[in-house]
Write a protein that holds these residues in place. Sequence first.
Motif, PDB file in Angstrom:
ATOM      1  N   LEU A   1      -2.551  65.094  71.014  1.00  0.00           N
ATOM      2  CA  LEU A   1      -1.994  65.585  69.736  1.00  0.00           C
ATOM      3  C   LEU A   1      -0.598  64.697  69.525  1.00  0.00           C
ATOM      4  CD1 LEU A   1      -2.179  69.550  70.569  1.00  0.00           C
ATOM      5  CD2 LEU A   1      -3.212  68.109  68.640  1.00  0.00           C
ATOM      6  N   GLY A   2       0.319  64.322  70.666  1.00  0.00           N
ATOM      7  CA  GLY A   2       1.393  63.414  70.553  1.00  0.00           C
ATOM      8  C   GLY A   2       0.946  62.070  69.812  1.00  0.00           C
ATOM      9  N   VAL A   3      -0.086  61.622  70.073  1.00  0.00           N
ATOM     10  CA  VAL A   3      -0.492  60.079  69.244  1.00  0.00           C
ATOM     11  C   VAL A   3      -0.788  60.681  68.082  1.00  0.00           C
ATOM     12  CG1 VAL A   3      -2.235  58.552  69.164  1.00  0.00           C
ATOM     13  CG2 VAL A   3      -1.341  59.281  71.559  1.00  0.00           C
ATOM     14  N   ILE A   4      -1.638  61.464  67.782  1.00  0.00           N
ATOM     15  CA  ILE A   4      -1.970  62.029  66.229  1.00  0.00           C
ATOM     16  C   ILE A   4      -0.540  62.154  65.452  1.00  0.00           C
ATOM     17  CG2 ILE A   4      -2.861  63.381  64.742  1.00  0.00           C
ATOM     18  CD1 ILE A   4      -5.106  63.627  66.873  1.00  0.00           C
ATOM     19  N   ARG A   5       0.484  62.919  65.824  1.00  0.00           N
ATOM     20  CA  ARG A   5       1.602  63.341  65.128  1.00  0.00           C
ATOM     21  C   ARG A   5       2.396  61.980  65.050  1.00  0.00           C
ATOM     22  NH1 ARG A   5       1.506  68.432  68.437  1.00  0.00           N
ATOM     23  NH2 ARG A   5       1.643  70.109  66.922  1.00  0.00           N
ATOM     24  N   SER A   6       2.517  61.321  66.140  1.00  0.00           N
ATOM     25  CA  SER A   6       3.434  59.921  65.899  1.00  0.00           C
ATOM     26  C   SER A   6       3.216  59.218  65.070  1.00  0.00           C
ATOM     27  CB  SER A   6       3.428  59.505  67.365  1.00  0.00           C
ATOM     28  OG  SER A   6       4.181  58.421  67.166  1.00  0.00           O
TER      29      SER A   6
ATOM     30  N   ILE B   1      -1.305  70.771  62.039  1.00  0.00           N
ATOM     31  CA  ILE B   1      -2.229  71.085  63.330  1.00  0.00           C
ATOM     32  C   ILE B   1      -1.891  72.430  63.709  1.00  0.00           C
ATOM     33  CG2 ILE B   1      -2.169  70.213  65.353  1.00  0.00           C
ATOM     34  CD1 ILE B   1      -1.031  67.398  64.575  1.00  0.00           C
ATOM     35  N   GLY B   2      -3.287  72.886  64.137  1.00  0.00           N
ATOM     36  CA  GLY B   2      -2.968  74.173  64.722  1.00  0.00           C
ATOM     37  C   GLY B   2      -4.500  74.775  64.884  1.00  0.00           C
ATOM     38  N   PRO B   3      -4.776  75.966  65.579  1.00  0.00           N
ATOM     39  CA  PRO B   3      -5.982  76.545  65.938  1.00  0.00           C
ATOM     40  C   PRO B   3      -6.461  77.400  64.617  1.00  0.00           C
ATOM     41  CG  PRO B   3      -4.399  77.913  66.603  1.00  0.00           C
ATOM     42  CD  PRO B   3      -3.605  76.693  66.026  1.00  0.00           C
TER      43      PRO B   3
ATOM     44  N   ASP C   1       5.178  64.804  56.832  1.00  0.00           N
ATOM     45  CA  ASP C   1       6.191  65.913  57.394  1.00  0.00           C
ATOM     46  C   ASP C   1       5.146  66.890  57.960  1.00  0.00           C
ATOM     47  OD1 ASP C   1       8.486  64.503  57.034  1.00  0.00           O
ATOM     48  OD2 ASP C   1       8.122  64.944  54.816  1.00  0.00           O
ATOM     49  N   GLU C   2       5.411  67.456  58.892  1.00  0.00           N
ATOM     50  CA  GLU C   2       4.528  68.552  59.459  1.00  0.00           C
ATOM     51  C   GLU C   2       5.139  70.182  58.990  1.00  0.00           C
ATOM     52  OE1 GLU C   2       2.559  69.974  63.891  1.00  0.00           O
ATOM     53  OE2 GLU C   2       4.071  68.392  63.874  1.00  0.00           O
ATOM     54  N   ILE C   3       4.133  70.803  58.810  1.00  0.00           N
ATOM     55  CA  ILE C   3       4.335  72.171  58.369  1.00  0.00           C
ATOM     56  C   ILE C   3       3.721  73.070  59.272  1.00  0.00           C
ATOM     57  CG2 ILE C   3       4.570  71.410  56.085  1.00  0.00           C
ATOM     58  CD1 ILE C   3       1.913  72.892  55.367  1.00  0.00           C
ATOM     59  N   GLU C   4       3.898  74.314  59.092  1.00  0.00           N
ATOM     60  CA  GLU C   4       3.367  75.420  60.043  1.00  0.00           C
ATOM     61  C   GLU C   4       3.061  76.550  58.848  1.00  0.00           C
ATOM     62  OE1 GLU C   4       3.848  78.177  63.890  1.00  0.00           O
ATOM     63  OE2 GLU C   4       4.912  76.011  63.567  1.00  0.00           O
ATOM     64  N   THR C   5       1.804  77.027  58.982  1.00  0.00           N
ATOM     65  CA  THR C   5       1.192  78.356  58.259  1.00  0.00           C
ATOM     66  C   THR C   5       1.046  79.416  59.294  1.00  0.00           C
ATOM     67  OG1 THR C   5      -0.846  77.311  57.815  1.00  0.00           O
ATOM     68  CG2 THR C   5       0.838  76.741  56.330  1.00  0.00           C
TER      69      THR C   5
ATOM     70  N   VAL D   1      -9.079  73.423  67.381  1.00  0.00           N
ATOM     71  CA  VAL D   1      -7.821  73.046  66.752  1.00  0.00           C
ATOM     72  C   VAL D   1      -8.274  71.921  65.668  1.00  0.00           C
ATOM     73  CG1 VAL D   1      -5.944  71.478  67.145  1.00  0.00           C
ATOM     74  CG2 VAL D   1      -6.094  73.265  68.874  1.00  0.00           C
ATOM     75  N   GLN D   2      -7.800  71.933  64.484  1.00  0.00           N
ATOM     76  CA  GLN D   2      -7.831  71.227  63.463  1.00  0.00           C
ATOM     77  C   GLN D   2      -6.435  70.306  63.204  1.00  0.00           C
ATOM     78  OE1 GLN D   2      -9.176  72.986  59.741  1.00  0.00           O
ATOM     79  NE2 GLN D   2     -11.289  72.781  60.425  1.00  0.00           N
ATOM     80  N   ALA D   3      -6.561  69.134  62.980  1.00  0.00           N
ATOM     81  CA  ALA D   3      -5.289  68.170  62.799  1.00  0.00           C
ATOM     82  C   ALA D   3      -5.825  67.420  61.370  1.00  0.00           C
ATOM     83  CB  ALA D   3      -5.395  67.092  64.113  1.00  0.00           C
ATOM     84  N   ASP D   4      -4.793  68.035  60.590  1.00  0.00           N
ATOM     85  CA  ASP D   4      -5.149  67.745  58.947  1.00  0.00           C
ATOM     86  C   ASP D   4      -3.906  66.715  58.266  1.00  0.00           C
ATOM     87  OD1 ASP D   4      -7.255  69.238  59.365  1.00  0.00           O
ATOM     88  OD2 ASP D   4      -7.027  70.510  57.707  1.00  0.00           O
TER      89      ASP D   4
END
Length: 432
Positions: free
Chosen positions: A26-31, A122-124, A39-43, A140-143
């Motif tokens: 997850l750290g690699v993907i985010r970086s 990114i989240g479950p 930019d990361e969001i959260e829902t 987990v999906q990483a979109d």
Amino acid sequence: MANPVNPPRGMRDFLPADKARREHALGVIRSVYRAHGFDEIETPVVEDYARLHAGLGGDNEKLSFSILKRGIRPEQLAAANEAGDAERLADLGLRFDLTVPLTRFYASNRAELPPVFRSIQIGPVWRAERPQKGRYRQFVQADIDIIGEAGLLAEVELVTASAQALAALGLEGCVIRVNDRRILFGLLAHCGFPPETHDRALITIDKLDKIGAAGVVEELRGIDDAGAARIGEVLAAVEPAVAGDGIALTRDAITAVLPAGAAEEGVANLSALGDALDGALPAGVEVRFDPTLVRGMGYYTGTIFEVAHPGSGSSVGGGGRYDGMVGRFLGQEVPAVGFSIGFERIVDLISLPESTGPESVALVHDADVELADLLALKRALVERGHRVRLEKRQKNMKALLSRIESDGFASFANVRAGVRSADELELRPLGG
């Protein structure tokens, strides 16, 4: 009866080593995605029931978990189930993907977002799948998604960013298969399928890798016999190329396997994408045209992607353009395209890199070591950048050291009574 000590069926616990590998990925993907300007969001994990069943999620809507309204009694639920209308007892549900929440998020927050919004999410998510290898009820999906860009730039940015993320994870041999829904619809029209049968026909074509060209043709006969025979000829021509080295994403290669003039708009889009990606992908990642790629979600309107890796029997990523989806919430059309890394599948294909920083150290202490001395030693090593764990000495030291090593520790030190300075410790490597 379910085992009370096990997690619910289709869901999993993660041991420390598994969790560390997941967090590394997850750290690699985010970086990588942040480096590409996303930019990361959260829902919320919960959305309104009506939104989750608005026809945007395709077959996934049938797999959604509903949340009963507060105060529903067991007898009410039993009666509703018997009547076949239990849905009226639910007003919320767990999200089954990240795309539906994103479109709702964009419609709610558009005034505060840039004209072209590049998001990471990114989240479950949860689906009532039949549990099997590679399919879980919580995963987990990483979109990444770009909303507001109608041009090819959006697809180029998504593919290049995702390709670099895959490469940074150490996945070699990835192939990004690309198609365009307009090519699929153009092929169906060319073969004589009436427009009202296109969605049904695509569901069948999507089974090509499972039932083969002959099976697809046989199933399509139930929709249009003459059309099935014509599309069978197309599939027979392209199937060997797709199964072999693949079809280059160039105009000449694309038109060589398609009927003349069948889908010019889609062909032009993909050939331009191929030109833009030429030389832009990292080593170990290739892009190929696949005219049999369908993607099951009916909301796709143009380019579609899917990532294959030799170590996985299923795709490890995918996505596409879904220009009509945001407008369902906003009341006006907004272009959008997204790419999702299949996190649960790729995390099984990678391993943690060897640490290049200060070692992880286990302090194996005797029972008579003063607590204050032990904490002082630990604090000194932590301040030097080490990860430190305290372990009480055991009779079976071999088993203790083996467990410490399996937990990711590189060295250990014996701590005897009276040792008060970290400089007095002898760090000894594990696994030597």
